[in-house]
Design a protein around this motif. Structure first.
Motif, PDB file in Angstrom:
ATOM      1  N   PRO A   1       0.886  -1.254   0.137  1.00  0.00           N
ATOM      2  CA  PRO A   1       0.111  -0.043   0.004  1.00  0.00           C
ATOM      3  C   PRO A   1       0.750   1.291   0.027  1.00  0.00           C
ATOM      4  O   PRO A   1       1.843   1.369   0.542  1.00  0.00           O
ATOM      5  CB  PRO A   1      -0.832  -0.206   1.332  1.00  0.00           C
ATOM      6  CG  PRO A   1      -0.969  -1.703   1.541  1.00  0.00           C
ATOM      7  CD  PRO A   1       0.235  -2.081   0.975  1.00  0.00           C
ATOM      8  N   ALA A   2       0.525   2.147  -0.880  1.00  0.00           N
ATOM      9  CA  ALA A   2       1.390   3.449  -1.062  1.00  0.00           C
ATOM     10  C   ALA A   2       1.580   4.170   0.153  1.00  0.00           C
ATOM     11  O   ALA A   2       2.896   4.748   0.257  1.00  0.00           O
ATOM     12  CB  ALA A   2       0.637   4.258  -2.203  1.00  0.00           C
ATOM     13  N   TYR A   3       0.837   4.175   1.280  1.00  0.00           N
ATOM     14  CA  TYR A   3       1.154   5.054   2.267  1.00  0.00           C
ATOM     15  C   TYR A   3       1.993   4.021   3.567  1.00  0.00           C
ATOM     16  O   TYR A   3       2.022   4.586   4.490  1.00  0.00           O
ATOM     17  CB  TYR A   3       0.044   5.658   2.979  1.00  0.00           C
ATOM     18  CG  TYR A   3      -0.724   6.349   1.979  1.00  0.00           C
ATOM     19  CD1 TYR A   3      -0.091   7.436   1.005  1.00  0.00           C
ATOM     20  CD2 TYR A   3      -2.041   6.307   1.815  1.00  0.00           C
ATOM     21  CE1 TYR A   3      -0.903   8.287   0.033  1.00  0.00           C
ATOM     22  CE2 TYR A   3      -2.984   7.094   1.013  1.00  0.00           C
ATOM     23  CZ  TYR A   3      -2.149   8.039  -0.001  1.00  0.00           C
ATOM     24  OH  TYR A   3      -2.800   8.534  -0.980  1.00  0.00           O
ATOM     25  N   LEU A   4       2.279   3.006   3.207  1.00  0.00           N
ATOM     26  CA  LEU A   4       2.653   1.914   4.140  1.00  0.00           C
ATOM     27  C   LEU A   4       4.140   2.026   4.403  1.00  0.00           C
ATOM     28  O   LEU A   4       4.747   1.365   3.459  1.00  0.00           O
ATOM     29  CB  LEU A   4       2.245   0.682   4.079  1.00  0.00           C
ATOM     30  CG  LEU A   4       2.342  -0.343   5.181  1.00  0.00           C
ATOM     31  CD1 LEU A   4       1.821  -0.090   6.604  1.00  0.00           C
ATOM     32  CD2 LEU A   4       1.838  -1.907   4.629  1.00  0.00           C
TER      33      LEU A   4
ATOM     34  N   ASP B   1       0.882   1.476  10.355  1.00  0.00           N
ATOM     35  CA  ASP B   1      -0.123   0.471  10.672  1.00  0.00           C
ATOM     36  C   ASP B   1      -0.712   0.079   9.337  1.00  0.00           C
ATOM     37  O   ASP B   1      -0.823   0.947   8.511  1.00  0.00           O
ATOM     38  CB  ASP B   1      -1.032   0.817  11.638  1.00  0.00           C
ATOM     39  CG  ASP B   1      -0.593   0.848  12.955  1.00  0.00           C
ATOM     40  OD1 ASP B   1       0.820   0.650  13.138  1.00  0.00           O
ATOM     41  OD2 ASP B   1      -1.403   1.133  13.929  1.00  0.00           O
ATOM     42  N   SER B   2      -0.827  -1.268   9.013  1.00  0.00           N
ATOM     43  CA  SER B   2      -1.736  -1.727   7.870  1.00  0.00           C
ATOM     44  C   SER B   2      -2.927  -1.100   8.098  1.00  0.00           C
ATOM     45  O   SER B   2      -3.861  -1.090   8.924  1.00  0.00           O
ATOM     46  CB  SER B   2      -1.483  -3.257   7.782  1.00  0.00           C
ATOM     47  OG  SER B   2      -0.343  -3.715   7.615  1.00  0.00           O
TER      48      SER B   2
ATOM     49  N   SER C   1      11.450   8.047   6.562  1.00  0.00           N
ATOM     50  CA  SER C   1      10.700   9.385   6.574  1.00  0.00           C
ATOM     51  C   SER C   1      10.618  10.168   5.255  1.00  0.00           C
ATOM     52  O   SER C   1      10.085  11.132   5.086  1.00  0.00           O
ATOM     53  CB  SER C   1      11.587  10.526   7.328  1.00  0.00           C
ATOM     54  OG  SER C   1      12.785  10.584   7.025  1.00  0.00           O
ATOM     55  N   ASN C   2      10.572   9.341   4.071  1.00  0.00           N
ATOM     56  CA  ASN C   2      10.362   9.791   2.759  1.00  0.00           C
ATOM     57  C   ASN C   2       9.384   9.505   2.293  1.00  0.00           C
ATOM     58  O   ASN C   2       8.761   9.917   1.080  1.00  0.00           O
ATOM     59  CB  ASN C   2      11.794   9.476   1.698  1.00  0.00           C
ATOM     60  CG  ASN C   2      11.906   8.300   1.858  1.00  0.00           C
ATOM     61  OD1 ASN C   2      11.404   7.352   2.465  1.00  0.00           O
ATOM     62  ND2 ASN C   2      12.985   7.657   1.028  1.00  0.00           N
ATOM     63  N   TYR C   3       8.570   8.593   2.949  1.00  0.00           N
ATOM     64  CA  TYR C   3       7.060   8.430   2.440  1.00  0.00           C
ATOM     65  C   TYR C   3       6.217   7.832   3.453  1.00  0.00           C
ATOM     66  O   TYR C   3       6.666   7.535   4.670  1.00  0.00           O
ATOM     67  CB  TYR C   3       7.097   7.652   1.306  1.00  0.00           C
ATOM     68  CG  TYR C   3       7.245   5.944   1.473  1.00  0.00           C
ATOM     69  CD1 TYR C   3       6.123   5.040   1.632  1.00  0.00           C
ATOM     70  CD2 TYR C   3       8.675   5.485   1.480  1.00  0.00           C
ATOM     71  CE1 TYR C   3       6.535   3.811   1.951  1.00  0.00           C
ATOM     72  CE2 TYR C   3       8.881   4.171   1.879  1.00  0.00           C
ATOM     73  CZ  TYR C   3       8.083   3.315   1.967  1.00  0.00           C
ATOM     74  OH  TYR C   3       8.287   2.060   2.175  1.00  0.00           O
TER      75      TYR C   3
ATOM     76  N   LEU D   1       0.968  13.387   3.713  1.00  0.00           N
ATOM     77  CA  LEU D   1       0.697  12.056   3.156  1.00  0.00           C
ATOM     78  C   LEU D   1       1.609  11.978   1.957  1.00  0.00           C
ATOM     79  O   LEU D   1       1.213  12.376   1.077  1.00  0.00           O
ATOM     80  CB  LEU D   1      -0.757  12.021   3.140  1.00  0.00           C
ATOM     81  CG  LEU D   1      -1.280  10.455   2.967  1.00  0.00           C
ATOM     82  CD1 LEU D   1      -0.910   9.634   4.236  1.00  0.00           C
ATOM     83  CD2 LEU D   1      -2.764  10.513   2.996  1.00  0.00           C
ATOM     84  N   VAL D   2       2.412  11.180   1.727  1.00  0.00           N
ATOM     85  CA  VAL D   2       3.440  10.904   0.685  1.00  0.00           C
ATOM     86  C   VAL D   2       3.301   9.616   0.289  1.00  0.00           C
ATOM     87  O   VAL D   2       3.491   8.632   0.938  1.00  0.00           O
ATOM     88  CB  VAL D   2       4.926  11.315   0.968  1.00  0.00           C
ATOM     89  CG1 VAL D   2       5.880  10.775  -0.152  1.00  0.00           C
ATOM     90  CG2 VAL D   2       5.008  12.581   1.621  1.00  0.00           C
TER      91      VAL D   2
END
Length: 236
Positions: free
Chosen positions: A105-108, A153-154, A114-116, A189-190
């Protein structure tokens, strides 16, 4: 302890009307909320609030459009009339590709990254639709002015039958072992994306940045918890 909802009442009325009209007219209207909690070194919650996240940027709009239409990321600049992506290092990307989430998942984000994922900063520059990075990202670490980024967290996905709403919660913790207080003014949110199926070509793309109404201080040995909730209400 109830978590106060601090959204301006007049603005909240507009959000609710927009959501009601979306449900009535069968036009998708995504919602986004931001919840922030601060704990001291004894795990006592010393601050908590919940608000709307109202800062989807140009990256997010271009991402939504190109994903929904399965069109390519095209254009020559990061501006009106261009379907480009601008990464957190300032690079404008376009070409014969789609922008997809990576194989997770893109935000996990993993611990120490710290870059996403959910990221935080100390900068207070005004929110900008063309913004592509935090104004002053707080780095991962235990040195002065740094926070230890925990694994994200997932996402938990829930369905609320009465309101016909799906919600996804993204949560991340940040520990302060820097030896001093850390000031938080911005949250972002990256996404961790890749170009089409070329998994070696990674893009880190900011899709949302919220500047807080006032500075929050995370005390030494304390902890910060940030929760993003993204939802969609379905038509009746």
């Amino acid at each position: 302890m109830n978590i106060p909802y601090v959204e301006d009442s007049k603005r909240e009325e507009k959000y609710r009307e927009m959501e009601r009209l979306g449900q009535e007219l069968k036009v998708p209207v995504p919602g986004a909320f931001l919840q922030i909690e601060v704990f001291d070194g004894q795990a006592n919650r010393i601050h908590a609030h919940r608000q709307r996240s109202h800062s989807w940027n140009r990256n997010a709009y271009n991402w939504f459009f190109t994903m929904a239409t399965t069109t390519k990321v095209l254009g020559s600049s990061f501006s009106d009339g261009n379907l480009t992506a601008r990464t957190t290092n300032g690079e404008v990307r376009s070409g014969d590709f789609n922008m997809f989430s990576y194989d997770v998942p893109a935000y996990l984000a993993s611990a120490g990254i710290s870059n996403y994922g959910i990221v935080v900063g100390s900068g207070s520059e005004v929110e900008d639709f063309n913004g592509y990075k935090l104004s002053s990202l707080i780095a991962n670490g235990t040195g002065a002015g740094q926070l230890t980024y925990q694994i994200g967290d997932s996402p938990s996905v829930t369905w609320d039958a009465p309101s016909l709403t799906f919600s996804a919660n993204w949560v991340r913790y940040f520990n302060n072992n820097s030896g001093g207080d850390i000031s938080i003014n911005e949250v972002g949110l990256v996404g961790h994306f890749h170009i089409a199926f070329a998994y070696t070509s990674t893009l880190y793309v900011l899709v949302s940045r919220d500047v807080l109404a006032s500075t929050l201080n995370v005390p030494d040995t304390g902890q910060l918890k940030v929760t993003y909730t993204i939802n969609m209400t379905y038509p009746e």
